[in-house]
Enzyme design. Structure first.
Site, PDB file in Angstrom:
ATOM      1  CB  CYS A   1      -0.979  -0.038   1.240  1.00  0.00           C
ATOM      2  SG  CYS A   1      -2.100  -1.374   1.465  1.00  0.00           S
TER       3      CYS A   1
ATOM      4  CG  HIS B   1      -2.159   5.045  -0.910  1.00  0.00           C
ATOM      5  ND1 HIS B   1      -2.908   6.056  -1.439  1.00  0.00           N
ATOM      6  CD2 HIS B   1      -2.585   4.171  -1.593  1.00  0.00           C
ATOM      7  CE1 HIS B   1      -3.621   5.944  -2.325  1.00  0.00           C
ATOM      8  NE2 HIS B   1      -3.604   4.686  -2.634  1.00  0.00           N
TER       9      HIS B   1
ATOM     10  NE  ARG C   1      -9.583   1.919  -3.555  1.00  0.00           N
ATOM     11  CZ  ARG C   1      -9.655   1.919  -4.904  1.00  0.00           C
ATOM     12  NH1 ARG C   1     -10.174   3.034  -5.605  1.00  0.00           N
ATOM     13  NH2 ARG C   1      -8.710   1.053  -5.466  1.00  0.00           N
TER      14      ARG C   1
ATOM     15  CB  CYS D   1      -6.192  -1.081  -2.860  1.00  0.00           C
ATOM     16  SG  CYS D   1      -6.335   0.542  -3.175  1.00  0.00           S
TER      17      CYS D   1
END
Lengths: 211, 268, 155, 103
Positions: free
Chosen positions: B177, B181, B225, B229
């Site tokens: 992630c 991000h 969501r 991802c």
């Protein structure tokens, strides 16, 4: 006697949350690993589940949150450098037009039950997701540096061509735990496809350099 | 400084400025695109539908969801979404909005777990009750601050596991992630990426879901969501309501705490 | 809506929208006009669409504005508005040149309705968008290019 | 049965602004389902808006109008409390009418 019983009851009730809190961080990692692995359906094909396995580099990058100490960094870079393989004919620069297509394609390799890629779908390099390249494409990302005029600025000597090939093949050979995938190591792109992207980056006729 | 150097610097400066302007106008137009969409969010249609699903007696027990305890007591929805996930003593589990909602649909309405979760997200022509209900529940926290301090030991443990998963790399693209991000002011293509390790970044992300996605023609919940991802990371999909997806939410909501909810959102 | 109207709506099955609305008392029969313009919506080129709309030879005009962003983050939903300060605009049509069927929507504006409509359309790719306006029995038009880009992960 | 629309109508300075959201798939007829079969076209074809029973807009849609269609327009007149009704019908004969008070 009654007081002592109550006290005993309090002792047996109270420590549970306290114990949970005092568990060392390493234990969190093994618990997290367990719940993560346990979060997937049992009927996932084995080759899908293999994508959750970590090699040593992935494990170290995760452990150090992508910022490993110098000693670890050097170790990773050395090992990754040794992984690089070249096309059989030894030619590291291909067709920039093919490279241009690969740079734009963001599909391929999606698995799962919800929205997998259909079989045979082209796996692209998706370079534009992270880099600016040809001037005409305005929808570029900024996770990586701009590569506009890559060849114009650096030239297209043998040395630059080899560096570019190596970097795409295995980015971690130069910067351990970089955001950039190791495209060659994972066979995400074939050595031949990598040579096309090299051409897209360094060929003077490519829109990366010409426009 | 020599005149020549000054001139050279001026040229570089001009070049940079015009590049920034060109890019600025691209982003300005994208902002205009989003602004034109914001007034008239189709998620509002789903909010209406969710409200009716919440209040209508349904299921084998012919009960409405009005007695469902989303963490603030039976039937109390105002602000509930902003304070989830949290530890629930009755199930001895940390639950997010969706796992708690499904728990209520099973325990209060008598639905079978498999039946209510089969359509946990919509496809064209196949609507999802869960999407509608979560949009309605989310709307009931609009204007309120996200507040997930994760003080309960189980919540704290989930937050730490979520953080571990956030940085965990694997798969054929070496993704975690954090790749997309973990930094400020980055974009993937033209999509700005929140730095989910900061309150500001996590705040922007967490406060605007559930969100209508114009590319999908549907409202996406936070489960959807996060699971997507992972699909984009080229991993297998975790199961709906699985612990790792809830752990990620605890970590992200904890980081985002203090941000005011603006939901339902509308996104690309 | 009252019960009678509800019943009328239910009963109106085969009447088409305007017959239906007339039956429901929502509009007067005099307003029931214009069948769905199949030949215009099925047309595959701008030229054929204009022909089917009776708007062949529509001249370019600066009296019409298209309100839309220059770039759309997703082609599935592109906001497009058409505005004109001209009085007596009778009809507005929105066409997307590179769509398989260019005509996206058409609007008939009774007297008193302003020449200002906004909707959202699908665009398969970057294309010119045309606004065709009927005013005083005559057709005029304008166009604007809207770029359709990729937004996210690209997959 | 079709889901309700969301209609907002507000009067200001002698002009009423109307914004409508409709719940509809707007299938183009060109999309393939997971088994590779074409999904038949299903879309709103006609729409009508009436203010106190008088038509203020008539629209025709093709398949290029986006899923869950949005429509905004303005007309002269209209006062708080007046009725504004919007109706649509699609190519399969499904229909929907909703009515709000202008505010």
């Amino acid at each position: 006697m009654r007081h002592r019983l109550i006290a005993l009851a309090l002792i047996t009730l109270a420590p549970l949350p306290a114990l949970a809190q005092s568990k060392p961080a390493g234990d969190i990692a093994s618990q997290a690993e367990q719940i993560f692995r346990g979060s997937f359906r049992d009927d996932n094909p084995a080759y899908w589940m293999k994508r959750l396995d970590q090699d040593e580099t992935m494990r170290l990058c995760s452990q150090f949150k992508d910022n490993p100490p110098a000693r670890v960094r050097h170790k990773i870079e050395k090992a990754e450098m040794a992984s690089i393989r070249y096309p059989v004919d030894g030619k590291l620069i291909g067709d920039w037009k093919e490279g241009e297509k690969l740079a734009a394609v963001g599909t391929g390799g999606h698995i799962g039950f919800i929205q997998p890629d259909p079989p045979g779908r082209v796996r692209g390099g998706n370079c534009y997701a992270c880099h600016q390249l040809a001037k005409k494409e305005v929808a570029y990302g900024t996770i990586g540096p701009s590569l506009q005029h890559f060849g114009k600025l650096r030239g297209n000597t043998e040395q630059i061509i080899k560096y570019t090939y190596d970097k795409i093949y295995n980015s971690n050979a130069f910067t351990a735990c970089t955001n950039m995938p190791r495209f060659g190591l994972h066979n995400w792109l074939t050595p031949e496809q990598i040579t096309h992207i090299v051409a897209f980056l360094v060929d003077p006729e490519s829109p990366v350099n010409k426009d | 400084m020599s005149a020549r150097l000054r001139a050279a610097l001026a040229v570089v400066g001009l070049g940079l400025a015009s590049m920034a302007m060109a890019q600025g106008s691209t982003m300005d137009e994208i902002a205009r695109y989003r602004e034109m969409l914001a007034d008239g969010n189709p998620a509002e249609l789903l909010e209406l539908k969710g409200e009716s699903l919440w209040k209508t007696p349904r299921g084998p027990k012919n009960a409405s969801l009005e007695q469902c305890d989303m963490g603030l007591g039976p039937g109390k929805l105002d602000g509930a979404y902003a304070q989830l996930p949290r530890y629930f003593a009755d199930t001895r589990k940390v639950m997010d909005v969706e796992s708690r909602l499904v728990h209520c649909m099973v325990s209060l309405q008598g639905f079978k777990y498999e039946d209510v979760t089969r359509q946990w997200f919509s496809r064209p022509g196949q609507e999802s009750e869960i999407e509608a209900l979560v949009t309605y529940i989310g709307g009931k926290s609009n204007g309120m601050k996200i507040d997930v301090p994760a003080r309960h030991p189980e919540e704290a443990r989930m937050a730490k596991m979520g953080e571990y998963i956030f940085y965990r790399r694997s798969g054929p693209q070496d993704f975690s992630c954090a790749i997309c991000h973990g930094q400020d002011d980055k974009r993937i293509r033209l999509q700005e990426l929140g730095n989910l390790t900061t309150r500001a970044g996590a705040g922007v992300a967490m406060s605007t879901w559930p969100s209508y996605r114009v590319s999908q023609g549907a409202v996406w919940t936070m489960q959807r969501r996060l699971i997507d991802c992972m699909r984009q990371a080229r991993w297998p999909e975790p199961k709906y309501l699985s612990d790792s997806v809830i752990a990620l939410q605890v970590y992200l909501q904890k980081t985002a705490s203090g941000t005011v909810m603006q939901t339902p959102g509308i996104k690309r | 809506m009252n019960m009678q109207r509800r019943e009328a709506l239910k009963a109106g099955g085969g009447l088409g929208l305007f017959g239906l609305l007339a039956a429901a008392g929502l509009i007067t029969p005099g307003q029931a006009r214009a069948e769905w313009n199949k030949s215009a919506f099925d047309a595959k080129s701008i030229e054929d669409t204009l022909k089917a709309l009776g708007a062949t030879g529509a001249e370019n005009s600066t009296d019409i504005q298209i309100t839309a962003p220059d770039i759309a983050e997703n082609g599935a939903v592109v906001p497009v508005g058409v505005v004109s300060a001209l009085a007596g605009v009778e009809a507005i049509a929105i066409l997307i040149e590179k769509n398989p069927n260019p005509l996206a929507a058409s609007f008939m504006l009774p007297a008193g309705t302003e020449a200002s409509v906004q909707t959202r359309v699908k665009m398969g790719q970057t294309s010119d968008v045309l606004a065709v306006v009927k005013v005083g029995g005559k057709f005029i038009m304008t166009k604007k290019e809207i770029k359709v880009t990729l937004g996210g992960c690209g997959g | 049965m079709a889901d309700p629309m969301k209609i907002r109508a507000s009067a200001k300075d002698g002009i009423t602004e109307v914004k409508v959201l409709m719940s509809h798939e707007m299938e183009t007829g060109q999309r393939k389902d997971s088994s590779g079969n074409l999904v038949p076209a299903h879309f709103i074809t006609e729409l009508s808006a009436e203010h106190n029973g008088k038509q203020v807009l008539a629209a025709q849609f093709g398949t290029a109008v986006s899923k869950n269609p949005y429509l905004a327009f303005k007309f002269k007149g209209g006062a708080k409390g007046d009725k504004l009704a919007v109706s649509w019908v699609d190519n399969k004969g499904d229909k929907r009418t909703d009515e709000v008070q202008i505010n």
